[in-house]
Design an enzyme around this catalytic site. Structure first.
Site, short mmCIF file in Angstrom:
data_model
loop_
_atom_site.label_atom_id
_atom_site.label_comp_id
_atom_site.label_asym_id
_atom_site.label_seq_id
_atom_site.Cartn_x
_atom_site.Cartn_y
_atom_site.Cartn_z
N GLU A 12 -0.87 43.35 81.26
CA GLU A 12 -1.78 43.18 80.13
C GLU A 12 -1.21 43.80 78.86
O GLU A 12 -0.48 44.79 78.91
CB GLU A 12 -3.14 43.81 80.46
CG GLU A 12 -3.93 42.94 81.42
CD GLU A 12 -5.22 43.57 81.93
OE1 GLU A 12 -6.14 42.80 82.24
OE2 GLU A 12 -5.32 44.80 82.05
N CYS A 66 -0.78 47.07 71.75
CA CYS A 66 -0.46 48.00 72.83
C CYS A 66 0.22 47.21 73.95
O CYS A 66 -0.36 46.28 74.49
CB CYS A 66 -1.77 48.64 73.32
SG CYS A 66 -1.57 49.72 74.73
N CYS A 88 1.96 51.16 87.85
CA CYS A 88 2.49 52.46 87.44
C CYS A 88 2.61 53.35 88.66
O CYS A 88 1.78 53.30 89.56
CB CYS A 88 1.55 53.12 86.42
SG CYS A 88 2.23 54.63 85.70
N CYS A 102 -1.79 59.10 87.89
CA CYS A 102 -2.75 59.93 87.16
C CYS A 102 -4.17 59.61 87.66
O CYS A 102 -4.55 58.45 87.78
CB CYS A 102 -2.66 59.67 85.64
SG CYS A 102 -1.06 60.10 84.98
N CYS A 133 -6.73 57.35 85.53
CA CYS A 133 -6.27 56.09 84.96
C CYS A 133 -6.36 54.97 85.99
O CYS A 133 -5.84 55.10 87.11
CB CYS A 133 -4.84 56.24 84.46
SG CYS A 133 -4.18 54.74 83.72
N CYS A 151 -8.00 52.62 76.69
CA CYS A 151 -7.02 53.50 77.34
C CYS A 151 -7.44 53.76 78.78
O CYS A 151 -8.58 54.15 79.04
CB CYS A 151 -6.95 54.85 76.66
SG CYS A 151 -6.47 54.81 74.96
N1 SAH Z 1 2.34 56.35 80.98
C1 SAH Z 1 2.26 56.53 79.56
C2 SAH Z 1 1.74 55.32 78.87
C3 SAH Z 1 0.29 55.00 79.18
S1 SAH Z 1 -0.58 55.59 77.84
C4 SAH Z 1 1.49 57.79 79.25
O1 SAH Z 1 0.96 58.40 80.16
O2 SAH Z 1 1.48 58.22 78.10
C5 SAH Z 1 -2.13 55.64 78.29
C6 SAH Z 1 -2.86 56.66 77.44
O3 SAH Z 1 -4.23 56.52 77.78
C7 SAH Z 1 -2.46 58.08 77.79
O4 SAH Z 1 -2.47 58.90 76.66
C8 SAH Z 1 -3.53 58.51 78.75
O5 SAH Z 1 -3.70 59.90 78.72
C9 SAH Z 1 -4.73 57.74 78.23
N2 SAH Z 1 -5.69 57.43 79.29
C10 SAH Z 1 -5.42 57.07 80.55
N3 SAH Z 1 -6.56 56.90 81.24
C11 SAH Z 1 -7.57 57.15 80.38
C12 SAH Z 1 -8.99 57.12 80.50
N4 SAH Z 1 -9.59 56.77 81.63
N5 SAH Z 1 -9.72 57.41 79.40
C13 SAH Z 1 -9.12 57.74 78.24
N6 SAH Z 1 -7.79 57.78 78.08
C14 SAH Z 1 -7.02 57.49 79.14
#
Ligand code: SAH
Length: 358
Positions: A105, A118, A125, A129, A132, A348
């Site tokens: 996406e 984006c 991935c 995390c 996420c 995000c």
């Molecule tokens: N792997 C990279 C790129 C993904 S960025 C990274 O970790 O930076 C995705 C961004 O969204 C990151 O800053 C992460 O902290 C944020 N993110 C992930 N899950 C989220 C959620 N459930 N709510 C808000 N932000 C989130």
């Protein structure tokens, strides 16, 4: 068996190489091996990236014979748009189907006077995390350089209004620095104003969960903006939220950030998701101030976006504001970023590239 014949047959049925996988130098070499002048590479790439052509036969300043050889070996691929969803706030989520049937996406976010796109760097991935959704389905494979470029090229082509696409963030699916060479290869084409897409590297941001081994290379080899998904101020909490921290703990990550080369007014962005009762205390805010002291930093506070079967909750608004105030009182630029596109799971942490809509 006649091998010569069967090889010829195979080259006719093998998939052609997407020309976007090649650098300008690769293409020059390919041409040279066929006694074709190197200046042709620039002509070809200008058609691909500036004119956005889909075939070689429209390249009228190139001899027919060369065009035929090119189309015999190469394709100029677009990604298949499997679905486009539009949010109430105007955010668009593109679901792309890749050549091997996998999905990714990309999210197009309208801002006041421009668009931000984006993009993804991997299918799925591997970082795991806990907050996420992308992590849930695990990792399938790295995106190729051409597939990363194609997200930008295709969406730019798709935007039919005056608002311009100016900003690109690698914050979609995947960990960009775990796919380092394809990501940097794609960046080089995306920012090339002569024979590439011509975006400004000042407006291109690579976001990492903290893949320390590639940070200094990124700083040396590109001049893009760096964003670090920090999300916690204690190793114990960060270990729990982001397993990558067990390999590259906070001190190591921040040391690499302190050594990261920055232009005179450039700063590193630290992303900090605020999760109720986990990382949103006053002590956390104060620790964050102390931790970032040696670094030229600004902070994006992201209220946690929830998704199905997730046990975390978003911090209360008053807690978010108090957290922000502690940072600003200590002279940090701290901005609360409410993610757009929540109604279409485009915010995000909500990207799953699921071809079956919820
Ligand atoms: N792997 C990279 C790129 C993904 S960025 C990274 O970790 O930076 C995705 C961004 O969204 C990151 O800053 C992460 O902290 C944020 N993110 C992930 N899950 C989220 C959620 N459930 N709510 C808000 N932000 C989130």
């Amino acid at each position: 068996m006649n091998y010569a014949l069967s090889f010829q047959h195979m080259s006719a049925i093998l998939p052609k190489t997407d020309i976007k996988e090649l650098t300008r130098d690769d293409l020059i070499l390919w041409l040279k091996l066929r006694d074709i002048k190197p200046y042709r590479a620039n002509q070809i790439l200008k058609w691909v990236y500036l004119q956005q052509t889909d075939t070689f036969d429209v390249m009228t300043d190139i001899k027919k014979e060369i065009r035929e050889r090119l189309s015999h070996h190469f394709s100029i691929k677009r990604l298949e748009k499997a679905r486009i969803e539009t949010s109430q706030d105007g955010t668009k989520k593109y679901l792309f189907k890749l050549g091997d049937g996998k999905y990714i996406e990309s999210v197009l976010i309208p801002e006041k006077d421009h668009y931000t796109l984006c993009i993804s760097s991997q299918v799925g991935c591997a970082q795991g995390c806990r907050f996420c959704l992308t992590a849930r389905a695990g990792f399938a494979r790295n995106l190729t350089k051409g597939e990363i470029i194609a997200q930008v090229r295709d969406v730019a082509y798709d935007i039919g209004d005056s608002k311009r696409l100016t900003n690109i963030v690698m914050m979609g699916m995947g960990e960009p620095l775990a796919n380092y060479s394809n990501v940097v290869g794609a960046i080089n084409t995306i920012i090339d104003s002569d024979v590439g897409l011509g975006f400004s590297s000042r407006r291109l941001t690579v976001s990492t969960a903290g893949f320390v081994p590639k940070l200094s290379a990124l700083g040396r080899e590109t001049s893009v903006n760096l964003a670090i998904s920090l999300n916690a101020t204690k190793n114990k909490t960060r270990d729990m939220l982001m397993p990558i921290n067990r390999n590259y703990p906070i001190e190591r990550l921040l040391k690499a950030c302190a050594n990261y080369p920055l232009m005179p007014r450039q700063r590193i962005t630290f992303e900090y998701i605020l999760i109720k009762g986990i990382n949103d205390s006053e002590e956390d805010a104060k620790r964050l101030v102390r931790l970032l002291r040696p670094i030229r930093a600004k902070i994006n506070l992201i209220p946690f976006n929830t998704f199905k079967e997730c046990r975390f909750e978003r911090s209360e608004d008053s807690v978010i504001l108090d957290f922000r105030d502690i940072l600003t009182k200590n002279n940090y630029t701290a901005i609360i970023r409410h993610s757009k596109g929540q109604d279409i799971s485009a915010a995000c942490g909500q990207l799953s590239a699921n071809p079956i809509p919820d």
